[in-house]
Write a protein that holds these residues in place. Sequence first.
Motif, PDB file in Angstrom:
ATOM      1  N   LYS A 168       0.843  -1.193   0.000  1.00 25.30           N
ATOM      2  CA  LYS A 168       0.000   0.000   0.000  1.00 25.30           C
ATOM      3  C   LYS A 168       0.885   1.252   0.000  1.00 25.30           C
ATOM      4  N   LEU A 169       1.859   1.253   0.882  1.00 28.37           N
ATOM      5  CA  LEU A 169       2.791   2.375   0.993  1.00 28.37           C
ATOM      6  C   LEU A 169       3.536   2.604  -0.323  1.00 28.37           C
TER       7      LEU A 169
ATOM      8  N   GLY B 206       2.625   1.641  -3.355  1.00 24.27           N
ATOM      9  CA  GLY B 206       1.675   2.106  -4.370  1.00 24.27           C
ATOM     10  C   GLY B 206       1.382   3.596  -4.226  1.00 24.27           C
ATOM     11  N   GLU B 207       1.176   4.018  -2.986  1.00 30.04           N
ATOM     12  CA  GLU B 207       0.865   5.439  -2.736  1.00 30.04           C
ATOM     13  C   GLU B 207       2.038   6.346  -3.078  1.00 30.04           C
ATOM     14  N   LEU B 208       3.228   5.897  -2.721  1.00 30.79           N
ATOM     15  CA  LEU B 208       4.422   6.698  -3.018  1.00 30.79           C
ATOM     16  C   LEU B 208       4.564   6.913  -4.526  1.00 30.79           C
ATOM     17  N   PHE B 209       4.451   5.813  -5.278  1.00 24.70           N
ATOM     18  CA  PHE B 209       4.596   5.921  -6.739  1.00 24.70           C
ATOM     19  C   PHE B 209       3.447   6.726  -7.368  1.00 24.70           C
ATOM     20  N   ALA B 210       2.247   6.637  -6.775  1.00 24.75           N
ATOM     21  CA  ALA B 210       1.120   7.432  -7.295  1.00 24.75           C
ATOM     22  C   ALA B 210       1.439   8.922  -7.181  1.00 24.75           C
ATOM     23  N   ARG B 211       2.068   9.308  -6.071  1.00 22.48           N
ATOM     24  CA  ARG B 211       2.458  10.711  -5.907  1.00 22.48           C
ATOM     25  C   ARG B 211       3.543  11.079  -6.918  1.00 22.48           C
ATOM     26  N   PHE B 212       4.515  10.219  -7.066  1.00 26.22           N
ATOM     27  CA  PHE B 212       5.576  10.470  -8.051  1.00 26.22           C
ATOM     28  C   PHE B 212       4.996  10.551  -9.469  1.00 26.22           C
ATOM     29  N   ASN B 213       4.006   9.713  -9.715  1.00 23.55           N
ATOM     30  CA  ASN B 213       3.415   9.665 -11.062  1.00 23.55           C
ATOM     31  C   ASN B 213       2.878  11.027 -11.496  1.00 23.55           C
ATOM     32  N   LYS B 214       2.334  11.760 -10.532  1.00 21.62           N
ATOM     33  CA  LYS B 214       1.768  13.084 -10.860  1.00 21.62           C
ATOM     34  C   LYS B 214       2.855  14.130 -11.074  1.00 21.62           C
ATOM     35  N   LEU B 215       4.019  13.883 -10.454  1.00 19.71           N
ATOM     36  CA  LEU B 215       5.070  14.911 -10.465  1.00 19.71           C
ATOM     37  C   LEU B 215       6.179  14.651 -11.484  1.00 19.71           C
ATOM     38  N   CYS B 216       6.360  13.382 -11.853  1.00 20.36           N
ATOM     39  CA  CYS B 216       7.503  13.010 -12.704  1.00 20.36           C
ATOM     40  C   CYS B 216       7.193  13.206 -14.186  1.00 20.36           C
ATOM     41  N   PRO B 217       8.241  13.404 -14.996  1.00 18.71           N
ATOM     42  CA  PRO B 217       8.063  13.372 -16.451  1.00 18.71           C
ATOM     43  C   PRO B 217       7.523  12.002 -16.883  1.00 18.71           C
ATOM     44  N   ALA B 218       6.954  11.947 -18.062  1.00 19.36           N
ATOM     45  CA  ALA B 218       6.387  10.688 -18.574  1.00 19.36           C
ATOM     46  C   ALA B 218       7.464   9.618 -18.747  1.00 19.36           C
TER      47      ALA B 218
END
Lengths: 310, 310
Positions: free
Chosen positions: A103-104, A106-118
């Motif tokens: 869970k942790l 998944g949540e961390l990467f979800a936050r990165f997903n919004k901030l990181c380049p494609a």
Amino acid sequence: MQAKEIKKVTIAGAGTMGSQIALQCARKRFTVVLYDVSESSLAGAKQVMHHLWHAFGKGKSQDSSQALESLDEILTRIKFTTSIEEAAEDCDLINESVPEDPKLKGELFARFNKLCPARTIFTTNTSTLLPSMFAEETGRPERLVALHFHKPLMSPAIADVMAHAKTDKELVKVVAEFAESIDQIVIIPHKENSGYVFNHMLGAMLDAAMDLVIDGVATVEEVDRSWMGIMLMPQGPFAIMDHIGLDTVYKICQFWAEAENNPLRHRRCEFIGEYCQRGHVGIKTGQGFYKYPQPSFQDTNFVAKTAAIG
Amino acid sequence: MQAKEIKKVTIAGAGTMGSQIALQCARKRFTVVLYDVSESSLAGAKQVMHHLWHAFGKGKSQDSSQALESLDEILTRIKFTTSIEEAAEDCDLINESVPEDPKLKGELFARFNKLCPARTIFTTNTSTLLPSMFAEETGRPERLVALHFHKPLMSPAIADVMAHAKTDKELVKVVAEFAESIDQIVIIPHKENSGYVFNHMLGAMLDAAMDLVIDGVATVEEVDRSWMGIMLMPQGPFAIMDHIGLDTVYKICQFWAEAENNPLRHRRCEFIGEYCQRGHVGIKTGQGFYKYPQPSFQDTNFVAKTAAIG
């Protein structure tokens, strides 16, 4: 994307593993961000880097074509930050070593997903979880792959690169080449598997060692003596667990005990939990199964010690 | 009976293990009978002794107080025989290394029971069976105890001494002292357990290694590379099995598969059985998982070999 296009690497989680991975990437001339939510973890990471560098990292496995750098020079390439925005900015590859909880992660990467380049590649250093357990949650499952380290600063160093069902196949190749560029020998499991290759075997061996003590067949010291004496190794399973950290061993035990509702795993959880509750989590607190810095298993006559007969 | 009263030792079963145990006892000045039903096994044992002596036994772990003996001098203390009467006569301690089948072991000891003096101690070198599985059949359960060797000629050498519920407690002490007198470091499991201490862990590790290959996660070579590279060991699990002998691994797998009716164990049986059917049982036939005498895992670049990427 090609491996040689990877320039900036973000390591998320500044524990013992994250610190080592960050240091190895910086040593190999990558621009590194070490990200953690805790300032004190970042401060601890700097200490760990100094300690490890002097203990075994120094000068080893450097390219002979490059001049040896001092730790201070290498550290100029590592930015320590609690800002996820800074960690995500212009990042080519993220490797996470946060606690073993899907869970942790998944949540961390979800936050990165919004901030990181494609283009950013997401990699997990999980020891026994499966990338597929949190791939969808990351928001870019096709760019998620496991990149798992053992002793990244040492030589030889083995790393596992493991896809899940939805990983872009090209990505496995790119990440494996990146791992090789930081002096890791790459093992690519042919399918997704808990514990990759080595940890799958180590886990079985450590479980068997714990069962021997829980069942009253042998003591911690007797188990380690048997392993060391026959395998001619400097450490037995309990010394290895002290090295990993009993808090980490506990978290792994607990996750799989609950996931499988397996009574044997629950029993091991309880066993390790008792040490953790006393604050005896291994080398990092000076006490685990053994007492550090001079654990009894390093005594010259540890293996040859005669059993109490009769 | 005291350990020092043990003078004449009979080793039953002239395979690789029996040959080594007989040689180690003779080297330590015991009068030894090596008994086997097969003349050709006895002839093979002589060859094994010559080979092992020159490979690693020679001169090692001898008492400095005693003059070094040649193998020929040591062999004068070993009688090779197919006569069970000769093997039983005036014998103080028997150690059996016959195939891993409780029925066979029970029957063998029952025959010895009729021929041996009352004082004779019965010991089994079984790797994973329990003495209690055939204790009653021996006719003298209270004088049966496990005495299990790993690499008896080497130093350090570990041996397990394990009682079953009906073993005379004094006997454990006597057999442990005997084991020490032939330069073994003794581990005494606190209760009867399949695989004692070390084999319990080794078995779990080897099972995990086989599962990785059976499940298509990794190849034999990849599994061994992972283990060797991370544990810094000269052999991985499949090389270890070639060393044990795949026929022996098969017999152990088969016994427990049937005893527990465990599908995972049946699967491993099939896997190992395919090698055995082709006559590839390991080092002793020149081929197992690897080809001998120059197996690929001994190549300098075996661990560092890059995986076939992409």
